[in-house]
Design an enzyme around this catalytic site. Sequence first.
Site, PDB file in Angstrom:
ATOM      1  N   GLU A 274      21.156 -13.397 -40.025  1.00  0.00           N
ATOM      2  CA  GLU A 274      19.809 -12.927 -40.364  1.00  0.00           C
ATOM      3  C   GLU A 274      19.660 -12.721 -41.868  1.00  0.00           C
ATOM      4  OE1 GLU A 274      18.616  -9.754 -37.741  1.00  0.00           O
ATOM      5  OE2 GLU A 274      16.630  -9.591 -38.649  1.00  0.00           O
ATOM      6  N   HIS A 295      42.621 -19.478 -25.973  1.00  0.00           N
ATOM      7  CA  HIS A 295      42.730 -20.315 -24.782  1.00  0.00           C
ATOM      8  C   HIS A 295      41.432 -21.072 -24.518  1.00  0.00           C
ATOM      9  CE1 HIS A 295      46.653 -18.618 -23.686  1.00  0.00           C
ATOM     10  NE2 HIS A 295      46.201 -17.615 -24.408  1.00  0.00           N
ATOM     11  N   LYS A 406       8.510 -11.773 -33.513  1.00  0.00           N
ATOM     12  CA  LYS A 406       8.034 -10.464 -33.040  1.00  0.00           C
ATOM     13  C   LYS A 406       6.509 -10.454 -32.943  1.00  0.00           C
ATOM     14  CE  LYS A 406      11.500  -7.108 -34.674  1.00  0.00           C
ATOM     15  NZ  LYS A 406      11.728  -5.934 -35.496  1.00  0.00           N
TER      16      LYS A 406
HETATM   17  O1  PA5 Z   1      17.972  -6.455 -39.170  1.00  0.00           O
HETATM   18  C1  PA5 Z   1      16.824  -6.389 -38.801  1.00  0.00           C
HETATM   19  O2  PA5 Z   1      15.878  -6.155 -39.570  1.00  0.00           O
HETATM   20  C2  PA5 Z   1      16.448  -6.601 -37.337  1.00  0.00           C
HETATM   21  O3  PA5 Z   1      17.536  -7.040 -36.591  1.00  0.00           O
HETATM   22  C3  PA5 Z   1      15.927  -5.309 -36.739  1.00  0.00           C
HETATM   23  O4  PA5 Z   1      16.926  -4.331 -36.802  1.00  0.00           O
HETATM   24  C4  PA5 Z   1      15.484  -5.499 -35.278  1.00  0.00           C
HETATM   25  O5  PA5 Z   1      14.523  -6.503 -35.202  1.00  0.00           O
HETATM   26  C5  PA5 Z   1      14.929  -4.205 -34.710  1.00  0.00           C
HETATM   27  O6  PA5 Z   1      13.888  -3.737 -35.501  1.00  0.00           O
HETATM   28  P1  PA5 Z   1      13.372  -2.250 -35.408  1.00  0.00           P
HETATM   29  O7  PA5 Z   1      14.460  -1.362 -35.871  1.00  0.00           O
HETATM   30  O8  PA5 Z   1      12.182  -2.199 -36.285  1.00  0.00           O
HETATM   31  O9  PA5 Z   1      13.041  -1.981 -33.976  1.00  0.00           O
END
Ligand code: PA5
Length: 431
Positions: A274, A295, A406
């Site tokens: 990410e 394995h 999202k």
């Molecule tokens: O790293 C990130 O920004 C994402 O993985 C968020 O943590 C994830 O989408 C969850 O978002 P939120 O904490 O707003 O619910």
Amino acid sequence: MDVDIGNALSSVASPGLSRDALEALDEQVAVAHERIEMGRANDEHGYAALNLPNTTDPETIRSAVDPVVDADTLITIGIGGSALGAATITDALADAGDGTETLYLDNVDPAWVNQRLEGLDLERTAINVVSRSGTTAETLANFLVVRDAFDAAGVDWTDRTVVTTGDSGPLIELAARHDLPAVTVPDGVPGRFSALSAVGMVAAAVCGNDLEALLAGARAEADTLTGSLFSCPAYAYGATTYALDARGVSMNAMMPYAESLETYAEWFAQLWAESLGKDDLGQTPVRALGVTDQHSQLQLYRAGPRDKLVTFVTPRNRPNRPIPDTDVEALSYLGNATLGGLLEAEFEATEASLAAAGRPNVRVELDRVDAYEIGGLLYGMEAACVLAGELYGVNAFNQPAVEWAKKATRGLLGGGDFEEAEAVAEKETLR
Ligand code: PA5
């Protein structure tokens, strides 16, 4: 953490890095380090995460969880960066905690959610809801479902719930409406970089893990952030991965040799994917586990395309257990051994087998799996990732692709007017 990049050198691996290439890269590391230090000094978005070891206050977290600290089971409801850091810590430190069972609800697959909630003693269960934005559909939906399960069982959830979220959004509104204890997500800390804030540490606090040691380990790692990859393990790792990727090593298999670190590999995969997957760049992280995946996946890592780095994470010390003797001659070699000794031998054999085949691999060593070392590992990998982001020239702290999906989801459910949702209707079909 200690990082050994010897098996990523071109004298061992192909593709690999020459010492001259590392020297040249170190000049870029010095420039990137200046940028990182400036970001930290100004508490800039993202860079602020590298200040968490000094800004997170364990007392605030402990007092927020005080009403639920006696729970037998803790359900953490969150997803991505709002779940994986906490799960990494509580899974790695399960043996050092107070025995609280942990259950993480991230997915919204109804069959799985039903099965997870089945048979729980809700009188003895606490809820930890985590969402930085306070708007994530999966987290809010699961929270509403869990609340409903408590209501159906006649158990008051309001005195068993802790909320961790930002200053605004529906979750903070819910917390205020029901007078729930709420911990604030610090400013400037993206989800996947928030393991060392309340986001990752509320669950650890309920489980009785040593928050001070987690932060002390992270601080010790922060002290190694210098302008050179030759004196900073985190930068050595970040720079090596970047330079290998530039030579075609586009995949990174994270392979801890400790069962309790399996979740860590998931956390790492999120961090790497990410943060660095931008502008057609970034290594693809893969999760593996030693010895189990020796394995299965190891065949590909040793003999498949030369596009993979294997990153081992291994503790120097671990609990042990003798292997009982037997009178079967062919098994006598196991008789005087231990499970820990067998695991070590498997690790060393795998590392050597990759090197013998000229496949780049890196060894990350921890003294042991404890709170101090886990704090250092999480911090070190975050710093490695931030450095890699600078070297790639991408913004490691945003996630436009994740946000796109999202918005599309919320749009499809009627939760707002998002143009992203229109693209779903435009899908081409060929069956
Ligand atoms: O790293 C990130 O920004 C994402 O993985 C968020 O943590 C994830 O989408 C969850 O978002 P939120 O904490 O707003 O619910």
